[in-house]
Every structure is written in structure tokens, then in C-alpha cells.
Design a protein around this motif. Sequence first.
Motif, PDB file in Angstrom:
ATOM      1  N   ILE A 134       0.747  -1.130  -0.058  1.00 28.07           N
ATOM      2  CA  ILE A 134      -0.052   0.069  -0.069  1.00 28.07           C
ATOM      3  C   ILE A 134       0.906   1.090  -0.048  1.00 28.07           C
ATOM      4  O   ILE A 134       0.726   2.121  -0.819  1.00 28.07           O
ATOM      5  N   VAL A 194      -3.083   6.961   3.394  1.00 27.12           N
ATOM      6  CA  VAL A 194      -4.522   6.750   3.592  1.00 27.12           C
ATOM      7  C   VAL A 194      -5.601   6.793   2.661  1.00 27.12           C
ATOM      8  O   VAL A 194      -6.663   6.398   2.577  1.00 27.12           O
ATOM      9  N   GLN A 195      -4.797   7.646   1.681  1.00 26.14           N
ATOM     10  CA  GLN A 195      -5.933   7.670   0.140  1.00 26.14           C
ATOM     11  C   GLN A 195      -6.188   6.488  -0.342  1.00 26.14           C
ATOM     12  O   GLN A 195      -7.137   5.968  -0.662  1.00 26.14           O
ATOM     13  N   TYR A 218      -5.491   3.560   0.928  1.00 26.18           N
ATOM     14  CA  TYR A 218      -6.219   2.792   2.170  1.00 26.18           C
ATOM     15  C   TYR A 218      -7.745   2.847   2.045  1.00 26.18           C
ATOM     16  O   TYR A 218      -8.735   2.047   2.260  1.00 26.18           O
ATOM     17  N   GLY A 219      -7.903   4.179   2.125  1.00 26.55           N
ATOM     18  CA  GLY A 219      -9.435   4.505   1.795  1.00 26.55           C
ATOM     19  C   GLY A 219     -10.246   3.825   0.844  1.00 26.55           C
ATOM     20  O   GLY A 219     -11.408   3.202   0.797  1.00 26.55           O
ATOM     21  N   SER A 236     -10.352  -0.004   1.325  1.00 30.46           N
ATOM     22  CA  SER A 236     -10.899  -0.470   2.493  1.00 30.46           C
ATOM     23  C   SER A 236     -12.505  -0.498   2.038  1.00 30.46           C
ATOM     24  O   SER A 236     -13.270  -1.258   2.651  1.00 30.46           O
ATOM     25  N   PHE A 237     -12.706   0.275   1.176  1.00 24.60           N
ATOM     26  CA  PHE A 237     -14.060   0.554   0.753  1.00 24.60           C
ATOM     27  C   PHE A 237     -14.694  -0.692  -0.255  1.00 24.60           C
ATOM     28  O   PHE A 237     -15.851  -0.910  -0.137  1.00 24.60           O
ATOM     29  N   TYR A 238     -13.967  -1.515  -0.744  1.00 23.99           N
ATOM     30  CA  TYR A 238     -14.468  -2.840  -1.474  1.00 23.99           C
ATOM     31  C   TYR A 238     -14.026  -3.817  -0.826  1.00 23.99           C
ATOM     32  O   TYR A 238     -13.007  -4.370  -0.093  1.00 23.99           O
ATOM     33  N   ASN A 239     -15.245  -4.746  -0.775  1.00 20.62           N
ATOM     34  CA  ASN A 239     -15.041  -6.062  -0.251  1.00 20.62           C
ATOM     35  C   ASN A 239     -14.009  -6.915  -0.958  1.00 20.62           C
ATOM     36  O   ASN A 239     -13.240  -7.921  -0.386  1.00 20.62           O
TER      37      ASN A 239
END
Lengths: 169, 227
Positions: free
Chosen positions: A49, A61-62, A64-65, A68-71
Motif C-alpha cells: 500500500i 490513507v488515500q 487505504y481509503g 477498504s471501501f471494496y470487499n
Amino acid sequence: MEVQAGVEKETVKERLTEILALCERDRSRLIPILQSVQDAFGYLPREAILEVASYLGMTDVQVYGVASFYNLFRFTPLGKHPIQMCMGTACHVVGGGLVLEALERVLDIEVGGITEDGELSLDRVACIGCCGLAPVMVIGKKIYPKMTPTKVDEALVNLKIETKEAARD
Amino acid sequence: MMDLVELTIDDTQVKAEPGTKILKAALDAGIYIPNLCYISEADLPFGACRLCYVEVEGRGLVTSCTQPVEDGMVVHTKTPEVNKLRRTAFKLFIAYHDLDCRACWKNKRCELQRLAARVKVKLKTPEDFRGLPTDFIPLDTTNPFITYDPNRCILCGKCVWVCNKKSGQPIIDFAYRGYETRLALSSDISLIKEKCSSCGECVITCPTAALKPESSLGSTVSLAGGG
Ligand code: FES
Ligand code: FES
């Protein structure tokens, strides 16, 4: 959390350089890039990442953001024998949740986790397409039909024996 | 200078530059419209809180922070429909908010409390939204300067904006999805420690008690926080 089954930092670096060399340096390519990273490692290692972020000129963080939104994306490695418990409608209705709870208890990990020895990981999935056998558990490629919480122990013990035998042959 | 646009807000004649959003025009004219996520310096409105609803004649209900003024516009900020929507929006904020205000370090200086009085909603979990998950989420204390309390975060996005502006790139950003949405500060992908210059802007801008300054943040930020 340090995960033993995780890929070594150095290997991540090397493989990533190869992967990123084939990718356009464009923020709009973020998701395809993450997909190929996950294809390579089975999950998104932390180092990856960070690397992807700096490659695209984003902050971690962008990245990761988005991830983390997608399964689709996972942040813990898969075990050698990934366990999937079906939580589709049919399996849910006939008590898939109880089996999942039993799995969590027996393995002492939560959904999305991996056992300390890196052997087993646990995930919930939605309908794997054999609702007639509900509730269904899948380990690796093997299907365990009509599961109950009490059958969990049995299945895991059998798996251990099978793996041992396979290792001996 | 461009010709000013003239509009009516709650029976008051208001002049504003073309392109101005209704919310700004109103606030400048001394007419208060509840708002939470609005940042006057931002180029693009975030439009997340939905508290700033107004009724524009001939157009219906719009969020005033996103709607530019037009000549001859007639705006009402307090119709029953507006109030109802506003209250619903507010209830959604507190539906899964940690409402133990007396134990909160920001008690009496919290924007949410102030707004509750404005929109006339009691600060207790609303009956109609009881079903929302209210499990306690552990605090994020990995940053030595700032503690993040997801249970008190209302996802207004102000800290994300401010951080982006200050450091040129967001070091704070949203992560996850749906009810699980919260800030990815550092526990997930720990780097904020290295990149955060501890300017404290995010703490100052936070309308609630979600971002708390730790003493190591130093004197740049008064421990009174923002608000
Ligand atoms: S719901 Fe489990 S297999 Fe279809
Ligand atoms: S101020 Fe308009 S939506 Fe928040």
C-alpha cells in the motif's frame, strides 16, 4: 498485527517493482493496480500500500481509503487452507451464522482473520451456488455440505489428517 | 466588478456576487441557516450534513451550501418541510453518536449540542432510528498528538479538507463503507506519525469531540479545542 504467513518485506518490494513497472503512473489506475497486487500476494500487504501510494503520488490513507471501501480487497493473507463460510440467503436461513460462530470459536480468530500458524483463514462469502446443500462451508476447493456447529471440529480434524497424509506421500 | 445578484431570503432583500451559494449569502446577511459541514473557504461544497436545507420557490428543497444564488430567487429557511428534513438529518447524526455528553471533554463547547438546540431535537438516541448499530468502537490513540474517537465522529469531512489544505495531501481520510465509515487516521495504516506535522488544524476544525488534542500537541492548539 504481525502475520507469519505474510509475505516477506523484501519479496514484496521485488515483486512490486515488477508489477508497477507494467502499470501506468496514473491515479485513475489505482484499482487495477491494487488488483494485480492482490493477485500476486493474495492480499494487500502494508508495504505494498505504501509503495503504490508513493508510485501514484498519493498518501497511504488515500489508497487505504479506496481499498477498504471494496470487499474485494483484503489486508490479511489467506491461510494455506482458506475456509469460506457461506452466508447467502439459503445458508443464512438454515443456521450458517451458528456454524460461522463455531468456526470463530474453534479457530479462535474472527472473520477475515488467519490462525497463528498461517494454516487456516476464515471468510464469509455470499452464495456459492449450491443452496440445496445449505449451510455450506468450503475449505480450499472442498465443499462441506449441510454443516452444523458440531460438525466443525470433525471437519477440521479430518483436514489435519488429510494434510498430514498428503505431506507424507 | 460584476453585477450583484438580488434575492429574497426570509423576506429580507439580500445582495450577493454571482456564483455565491445561498448559505454564504444568508450568513453574510446575518440570516442563520444550520450547517455543519460547510467550510467557507472551500471551492467545492462537501454537502454531507444535509442540515442546510432551504426551500426555493419554484424549485423545492435544496441544500443551500451547494445552490448558487440567482436573480429574483425567493428562499425560505424555516418552512415546516425544511424543518422536518433538517430534524431527520440531525437525528441521523445522533442515532449512533455517543451521547454521554456529561462525560465528554467537549461538553458545552460542542457544535452538535448547539445545533440540537437550534433544530429543536433532544440529545438522546431518537426512537425512530433505534435499530442502528451502536457498538462501541475503540479509540485510535496511535498518534501521539491526536486521539480519534469514531463514536463521536459525524463524518463531516472538515478535518480531511483542512489536512489536505495544510499539508497539500490528506494525511487523514475516510476509509471503509456504510456504517463502518470512519477516518483512517493511523491504526490501519500507520504513517500519520511520520507525516503529521501536528499543526492541530484538524482538532480545531472538528465540530464534535472526535479529534482530541493530547498534551504533546503543545501550545499551538489551546486545549480548549475548536468550536
Ligand atoms: S446460500 Fe449458501 S450456497 Fe447458496
Ligand atoms: S452545510 Fe450544506 S450539506 Fe452540510
